[in-house]
Design an enzyme around this catalytic site. Sequence first.
Site, PDB file in Angstrom:
ATOM      1  N   ASP A  52       0.012 -11.040  10.005  1.00 34.49           N
ATOM      2  CA  ASP A  52       0.700 -11.024  11.287  1.00 34.49           C
ATOM      3  C   ASP A  52       0.371 -12.267  12.114  1.00 34.49           C
ATOM      4  O   ASP A  52       1.250 -12.849  12.767  1.00 34.49           O
ATOM      5  CB  ASP A  52       0.328  -9.769  12.082  1.00 34.49           C
ATOM      6  N   ARG A  69       0.837  -1.196   0.000  1.00 39.77           N
ATOM      7  CA  ARG A  69       0.000   0.000   0.000  1.00 39.77           C
ATOM      8  C   ARG A  69       0.872   1.246   0.000  1.00 39.77           C
ATOM      9  O   ARG A  69       1.700   1.436   0.894  1.00 39.77           O
ATOM     10  CB  ARG A  69      -0.929   0.010   1.209  1.00 39.77           C
ATOM     11  N   THR A 117      -0.872   7.619  -1.247  1.00 39.10           N
ATOM     12  CA  THR A 117      -2.165   7.463  -1.918  1.00 39.10           C
ATOM     13  C   THR A 117      -3.046   6.397  -1.264  1.00 39.10           C
ATOM     14  O   THR A 117      -4.263   6.360  -1.484  1.00 39.10           O
ATOM     15  CB  THR A 117      -1.968   7.076  -3.387  1.00 39.10           C
TER      16      THR A 117
END
Length: 209
Positions: free
Chosen positions: A203, A104, A108
């Site tokens: 995670d 990501r 933006t």
Amino acid sequence: MSRVIITNHPLIQHKLTLLRDVNTGSKDFRAMAKEIAMLMAYEVTRDLPLEDFEIETPVSKMTAKVLSGKKLAIIPILRAGLGMVDGILELIPAARVGHVGLYRDPETLKPVEYYCKLPADVEERELIVVDPMLATGGSAIEAINSLKKRGASNIKLVNIVACPEGVEAVRTAHPDVDIFVASIDQKLNDHGYIVPGLGDAGDRLYGTK
């Protein structure tokens, strides 16, 4: 418009409860994700074509059914999608595996592709794109965009947990892609997490923060 199929088999729902539990450690989380993916694969592959095949049982000859040679590939979205691959391969060991990596952009907030490695004949295969979570839908949409740019046209998306916002986003962007989920949860929160969800799947799979 694409179909949304909820695989609500009791075994899947039981394992999903264990997957969600905050007290489930990484070892058991990985096992549950693998097992749920394997069970979901039954529904995902329900429409695979069959053809006649002549065999001889210990009693007599017969015409039986076998898969008609349909080419499949499993495409995990890195990194969390890796947790679903082995479960599907248990059922379809001949399937090829490709990978799409996205991150990501911090400015933006849009997904950006950093890695893509696919079977050479991707345009001839039915692709099963896997990622445990379908939250905003941004990563799934970009991954499917990437596959279509490389010639893929027969694509299914498989998620363990989704939310209405993500499902609608993918259906709008890719109305030809069916979506298979074990649960559609309530909503996204202000941080982009699915509620109640199961936290950050990557995670929890790999014990990172």
